[in-house]
Design a protein around this motif. Structure first.
Motif, mmCIF file in Angstrom:
data_model
loop_
_atom_site.group_PDB
_atom_site.id
_atom_site.type_symbol
_atom_site.label_atom_id
_atom_site.label_comp_id
_atom_site.label_asym_id
_atom_site.label_seq_id
_atom_site.Cartn_x
_atom_site.Cartn_y
_atom_site.Cartn_z
ATOM 1 N N ARG A 95 0.829 -1.214 0.000
ATOM 2 C CA ARG A 95 0.000 0.000 0.000
ATOM 3 C C ARG A 95 0.863 1.264 0.000
ATOM 4 N NH1 ARG A 95 -2.939 -3.296 4.035
ATOM 5 N NH2 ARG A 95 -4.765 -4.192 2.991
ATOM 6 N N GLU A 96 1.959 1.216 0.767
ATOM 7 C CA GLU A 96 2.857 2.372 0.803
ATOM 8 C C GLU A 96 3.505 2.603 -0.562
ATOM 9 O OE1 GLU A 96 6.877 4.014 3.095
ATOM 10 O OE2 GLU A 96 5.993 2.101 3.717
ATOM 11 N N LEU A 97 3.986 1.532 -1.181
ATOM 12 C CA LEU A 97 4.616 1.648 -2.496
ATOM 13 C C LEU A 97 3.630 2.208 -3.520
ATOM 14 C CD1 LEU A 97 6.562 -1.742 -2.541
ATOM 15 C CD2 LEU A 97 7.598 0.533 -2.462
ATOM 16 N N LYS A 98 2.389 1.752 -3.456
ATOM 17 C CA LYS A 98 1.369 2.229 -4.400
ATOM 18 C C LYS A 98 1.144 3.728 -4.220
ATOM 19 C CE LYS A 98 -1.445 1.119 -7.670
ATOM 20 N NZ LYS A 98 -0.925 0.587 -8.921
ATOM 21 N N LYS A 99 1.062 4.165 -2.973
ATOM 22 C CA LYS A 99 0.845 5.589 -2.706
ATOM 23 C C LYS A 99 2.017 6.436 -3.202
ATOM 24 C CE LYS A 99 -2.245 5.130 1.237
ATOM 25 N NZ LYS A 99 -2.338 5.064 2.707
ATOM 26 N N LYS A 100 3.212 5.862 -3.176
ATOM 27 C CA LYS A 100 4.410 6.602 -3.583
ATOM 28 C C LYS A 100 4.621 6.558 -5.099
ATOM 29 C CE LYS A 100 6.946 6.354 0.781
ATOM 30 N NZ LYS A 100 6.938 7.796 1.056
ATOM 31 N N GLY A 101 3.732 5.868 -5.820
ATOM 32 C CA GLY A 101 3.781 5.928 -7.266
ATOM 33 C C GLY A 101 4.512 4.800 -7.975
#
Length: 196
Positions: A95-101
């Motif tokens: 989820r963090e990686l997705k938010k960071k693009g």
């Protein structure tokens, strides 16, 4: 940022995959578990390779145990893939990686049955693409499945980073120019590499 695409294996990276997860809830004693394990895993690699029909495989597995355990195998065949334990820290990382693009992909050796049911795990909605071995008759660590991933999603291997629990699968990727690390729930190490 060196890496744009993070590639995840499924079993033992996104969910716990092992004897207890697959068999545990379908039998009540260690003795029965051992019998079912031998029957279920007798040729699992060929299931993942897609060269054996899932229904036929499980029907044959049922003939390898005492009659009293055949209902257990039939139930297991229908349900095992719905009961794998999420690795919550990995899900948080996704989820963090997705938010960071970052773009996110799954590359997993898995049967057609599992591929058909994987959407049960809501974390799969975070991924931009998924490749499972059996539907395409290719399997890690052989080069073709990595090339299929790169070509299908137009990925530059040098911009990809791969997480897999098996060293030979990481090597299969590095041989084609994709960096990676053996996943041992080593989230802090991965975060450093990805500069999070």
């Amino acid at each position: 940022m060196k890496y744009k695409n993070i590639i995840f294996d499924f079993g033992n990276v996104l969910v716990k995959f092992g004897e207890q997860q697959v068999i545990g809830r379908f039998c009540s004693t260690p003795e029965d578990s051992a019998l079912i394990k031998r029957a279920i895993f007798y040729n699992w690699d060929e299931l993942d390779r897609g060269t054996i029909d899932y229904e036929e495989y499980m029907a044959h597995a049922a003939t390898l145990v005492p009659e009293r355990l055949r209902p257990n195998i039939r139930q297991l065949a229908r349900e095992w893939c719905l009961h794998l334990t999420p690795l919550e820290k990995t899900w948080d990382l996704v989820r963090e990686l997705k938010k960071k693009g970052f773009s996110l992909y799954i590359l997993s050796n898995a049967s057609t049955f599992f591929a058909d049911h994987v959407s049960h795990y809501e974390i799969t909605r975070e991924f931009d693409g998924m490749v499972y071995s059996a539907p395409i008759r290719m399997m890690k660590p052989e080069p073709d499945i990595y090339k299929y991933l790169f070509q299908t999603f137009r990925l530059n291997p040098e911009e990809c980073f791969f997480l897999d629990d098996k060293e030979e699968n990481i090597k299969g990727g590095t041989d084609l120019g994709m960096d990676g690390i053996v996943f041992t729930e080593n989230i802090s190490e991965i975060r450093k590499i990805l500069e999070l």
